[in-house]
Every structure is written in C-alpha cells, then in structure tokens.
Design an enzyme around this catalytic site. Structure first.
Site, short mmCIF file in Angstrom:
data_model
loop_
_atom_site.label_atom_id
_atom_site.label_comp_id
_atom_site.label_asym_id
_atom_site.label_seq_id
_atom_site.Cartn_x
_atom_site.Cartn_y
_atom_site.Cartn_z
N ILE A 18 0.84 -1.20 0.00
CA ILE A 18 0.00 0.00 0.00
C ILE A 18 0.87 1.25 0.00
O ILE A 18 0.59 2.23 -0.70
CB ILE A 18 -0.95 -0.03 1.22
CG1 ILE A 18 -1.94 -1.19 1.11
CG2 ILE A 18 -1.68 1.30 1.37
CD1 ILE A 18 -2.76 -1.44 2.37
N SER A 146 -4.73 2.92 9.23
CA SER A 146 -5.23 2.00 10.26
C SER A 146 -5.75 0.74 9.58
O SER A 146 -5.13 0.26 8.62
CB SER A 146 -6.31 2.71 11.09
OG SER A 146 -6.81 1.88 12.09
N SER A 147 -6.89 0.26 10.01
CA SER A 147 -7.39 -1.00 9.46
C SER A 147 -8.85 -1.18 9.83
O SER A 147 -9.34 -0.62 10.83
CB SER A 147 -6.58 -2.17 10.02
OG SER A 147 -7.23 -3.40 9.76
N TYR A 160 -2.54 -6.66 16.95
CA TYR A 160 -2.59 -5.74 15.80
C TYR A 160 -3.79 -4.80 15.93
O TYR A 160 -3.67 -3.58 15.75
CB TYR A 160 -2.67 -6.59 14.53
CG TYR A 160 -2.85 -5.84 13.24
CD1 TYR A 160 -1.81 -5.12 12.67
CD2 TYR A 160 -4.06 -5.91 12.54
CE1 TYR A 160 -1.97 -4.47 11.44
CE2 TYR A 160 -4.23 -5.27 11.33
CZ TYR A 160 -3.19 -4.55 10.78
OH TYR A 160 -3.34 -3.91 9.57
N LYS A 164 -3.81 -0.67 16.25
CA LYS A 164 -4.50 0.20 15.29
C LYS A 164 -5.58 1.04 15.99
O LYS A 164 -5.88 2.16 15.57
CB LYS A 164 -5.11 -0.64 14.16
CG LYS A 164 -4.07 -1.31 13.26
CD LYS A 164 -3.24 -0.30 12.50
CE LYS A 164 -2.38 -0.93 11.42
NZ LYS A 164 -1.54 0.03 10.71
N THR A 195 -1.53 -7.58 -0.75
CA THR A 195 -0.12 -7.24 -0.51
C THR A 195 0.57 -8.42 0.18
O THR A 195 -0.07 -9.40 0.55
CB THR A 195 0.03 -6.01 0.43
OG1 THR A 195 -0.35 -6.41 1.75
CG2 THR A 195 -0.81 -4.83 -0.02
P1 NAP Z 1 3.46 -4.82 3.58
O1 NAP Z 1 3.20 -5.17 2.16
O2 NAP Z 1 3.77 -5.91 4.55
O3 NAP Z 1 4.63 -3.70 3.62
C1 NAP Z 1 5.06 -3.25 4.86
C2 NAP Z 1 5.92 -2.04 4.68
O4 NAP Z 1 6.28 -1.55 5.99
C3 NAP Z 1 7.24 -2.32 3.97
O5 NAP Z 1 7.61 -1.16 3.25
C4 NAP Z 1 8.21 -2.57 5.12
O6 NAP Z 1 9.58 -2.25 4.78
C5 NAP Z 1 7.69 -1.58 6.16
N1 NAP Z 1 7.98 -2.02 7.52
C6 NAP Z 1 7.50 -3.12 8.15
N2 NAP Z 1 8.01 -3.21 9.39
C7 NAP Z 1 8.85 -2.15 9.54
C8 NAP Z 1 9.70 -1.71 10.58
N3 NAP Z 1 9.83 -2.38 11.73
N4 NAP Z 1 10.42 -0.58 10.39
C9 NAP Z 1 10.32 0.10 9.23
N5 NAP Z 1 9.54 -0.27 8.20
C10 NAP Z 1 8.81 -1.39 8.35
O7 NAP Z 1 2.21 -4.03 4.23
P2 NAP Z 1 0.86 -3.50 3.54
O8 NAP Z 1 -0.07 -4.63 3.41
O9 NAP Z 1 1.18 -2.67 2.36
O10 NAP Z 1 0.28 -2.58 4.72
C11 NAP Z 1 0.49 -1.18 4.75
C12 NAP Z 1 -0.41 -0.59 5.82
O11 NAP Z 1 -1.78 -0.90 5.54
C13 NAP Z 1 -0.14 -1.11 7.24
O12 NAP Z 1 -0.34 -0.06 8.16
C14 NAP Z 1 -1.23 -2.15 7.43
O13 NAP Z 1 -1.52 -2.35 8.79
C15 NAP Z 1 -2.37 -1.50 6.68
N6 NAP Z 1 -3.41 -2.43 6.25
C16 NAP Z 1 -3.12 -3.41 5.37
C17 NAP Z 1 -4.14 -4.26 4.97
C18 NAP Z 1 -3.92 -5.35 3.97
O14 NAP Z 1 -4.84 -6.14 3.74
N7 NAP Z 1 -2.76 -5.44 3.34
C19 NAP Z 1 -5.44 -4.12 5.52
C20 NAP Z 1 -5.68 -3.10 6.43
C21 NAP Z 1 -4.66 -2.26 6.79
P3 NAP Z 1 10.56 -3.39 4.09
O15 NAP Z 1 10.07 -3.56 2.69
O16 NAP Z 1 11.93 -2.79 4.15
O17 NAP Z 1 10.40 -4.63 4.90
#
Ligand code: NAP
Length: 254
Positions: A18, A146-147, A160, A164, A195
């Site tokens: 995202i 958030s989520s 989690y 959030k 993702t």
């Molecule tokens: P993702 O694909 O797992 O990517 C996570 C990102 O955060 C990566 O850029 C990672 O960097 C970085 N990251 C993780 N841990 C970190 C740390 N300790 N320090 C610094 N950077 C860190 O996640 P996503 O699915 O895109 O989610 C993005 C946001 O959307 C999050 O807040 C998540 O809670 C929210 N969200 C996601 C979903 C979903 O279904 N995917 C649903 C609701 C909310 P690296 O690449 O260097 O590891």
C-alpha cells in the site's frame, strides 16, 4: 486531483504494498516523495525508480521502526536525503503506513510480540508525528493508515487490532491540537488489500475467494484503491476534513 507541486511527502513503509501505491500516487500529483523502508532496499529502489520513470521525484529513507531512537534515525536520514538533492528542509505530508501484523489470539500473544506490534504500529507513528511537526509547514497533512480491525472484530490478530485502535485515537486527539496551524489529521482504514502482508491468508484459490467475498465488490482491494483516498486527504481539497476515520474496505461487512 490535487496539485502537490512544491510539497514534500514522507510515506513510511513505501518500499512495498500500500505504501508503494501511496508514494507513486503522491509523486504523480507532484510531490517530492521520501520513500521509507526498513531493510528491503531493492524494493524501495523499485518504488523510487517507478516514480522517476513517470517523471516524478523521490529519494530513499532507511530506518527500522519499533526500536529505540527510531524517529530520530528516520528524520536524520530524511533531512540528509533532502539536503542531498538540494531541496529546502521541510515537510508537508506525513503518511504513517508502515506496520506489521503478527497472528495470535488473546491466549497466544507473548509480551514480546505485543510490545513489538505496538512499538511499530502505534509508538513509532506517535513519535514520527512529534518530530515531523517540527518540520511541517502550516496547512500540512497527516494521514495514518489504520485497518478495518478497529471497527470489526478480528480476534486472530488481537494485538494488531489494539495497536490500530491506538492509532485511531491518536488521529482524533491530535487533530484537535494542530488545527490552529491548518494541519489536518485523518485515518484511512483499509479492508483486505492484496499485498505481502496477507499473502499467507490467501494462498489457495478458496481462501482468496473467501477474502474477496467480504467486499460487496467481490474482490480484494488494490494498493491504488487506498492510495487514491490518501491523495485526496493529502490535497488542498480535503481542507475541511480532520480527525476522521475513512473506511476504505470496498463495503466490507456492511
Ligand atoms: P506490507 O506489504 O507488509 O509492507 C510493509 C511495509 O512496511 C514495507 O515497506 C516494510 O519495509 C515496512 N515495515 C515493516 N516493518 C517495519 C519496521 N519495523 N520498520 C520500518 N519499516 C517497516 O504491508 P501493507 O499490506 O502494504 O500494509 C500497509 C499498511 O496498511 C499497514 O499499516 C497495514 O496495517 C495497513 N493495512 C493493510 C491491509 C492489507 O490487507 N494489506 C489491511 C488493512 C490495513 P521493508 O520492505 O523494508 O520490509
């Protein structure tokens, strides 16, 4: 949509998922974007490269969140990055997107897992905002990712959800504090987005279909579905919206 020319944006966790979608969208709208990542430099370079390929501007910021001194380290890298490309210091848009989601019901989560989840998902955004506000120009924008889990119970990722929930409260409370500077603070709350974060949960066609069926559109969300909403909240057009949580779940569980 909004004209972000002359604006500087920081998107945490924009190497992948995202965050990458948000970084690309804000750059397309004209912002100079700081692409933050933890360790996946290759992916972060891909995000920045795709922005540059589209004629946008980006630089990389590496910092692990959830560890002591994380906000200081991130902004040291951010300031150095801006100076490195000859840009004036400053910040206009801060998107707190980086997070982790560890599985675990109430009986399974260890204190270490709880601390790590809260440190990355809630404490880091809190102190990134504290440091970011010192750089942010009046009229700035803060968007916290958030989520759906803060309004719909997901007991299998309870820590989690707690982290959030703290972020939602941060949004609402902070908005009341920074309004006098014309700064808005809002939350976007995605549902299931395709993702790496949930790759294991949709490993089979049946599991994928079950997740898709949660939305009235019968598909998983895409990073762009969230990025377009963040772009609106980052734009001048959203000036009268603050302290709000915007549901970006494709009508999940209506
Ligand atoms: P993702 O694909 O797992 O990517 C996570 C990102 O955060 C990566 O850029 C990672 O960097 C970085 N990251 C993780 N841990 C970190 C740390 N300790 N320090 C610094 N950077 C860190 O996640 P996503 O699915 O895109 O989610 C993005 C946001 O959307 C999050 O807040 C998540 O809670 C929210 N969200 C996601 C979903 C979903 O279904 N995917 C649903 C609701 C909310 P690296 O690449 O260097 O590891």
């Amino acid at each position: 949509m909004g004209d972000l020319n002359g604006k500087i944006a920081l998107v945490t966790g924009s190497s992948r998922g995202i965050g990458r979608g948000i970084a690309r969208r804000l750059a397309r709208d004209g912002a100079l974007v700081a692409v933050h990542y933890r360790s996946n430099e290759t992916a972060a370079k891909e995000t920045a490269g795709s922005i540059q390929d589209e004629g946008g501007r980006a630089f990389l910021v590496a910092a692990e969140l959830g560890v002591p001194g994380d906000a200081e380290a991130l902004f040291a890298s951010f300031d150095a990055g801006l100076a490195g490309i000859g840009a004036e210091p400053g910040l206009d848009i801060l998107v707190n997107n980086a997070a982790i989601s560890l599985p675990g019901h109430i009986g399974e989560v260890t204190p270490e897992e709880f601390d790590r989840t809260v440190a990355i998902n809630a404490k880091a955004p809190f102190f990134l905002i504290q440091h970011g506000l010192r750089r942010m120009r009046d009229g700035g924008r803060i968007v916290n990712v958030s989520s759906a889990v803060t309004t719909t119970a997901f007991p299998s990722t309870i820590a989690y959800g707690v982290s959030k929930g703290a972020l939602d409260t941060l949004t609402r409370t902070l908005a009341a504090d920074v309004g006098e500077r014309g700064i808005t603070v809002n939350t976007v709350a995605p549902g299931f987005i395709e993702t790496d974060m949930n790759a294991a949960m949709r490993a089979t066609p049946e599991a994928h279909a079950a997740l898709a069926a949660i939305s009235v559109f019968n598909r998983l969300g895409r990073p762009a579905d969230v990025a377009d909403v963040v772009a609106f909240l980052a734009s001048a057009e959203s000036r009268w919206i603050t302290g709000q949580r915007i549901d970006v779940t494709g009508g999940s569980r209506l």
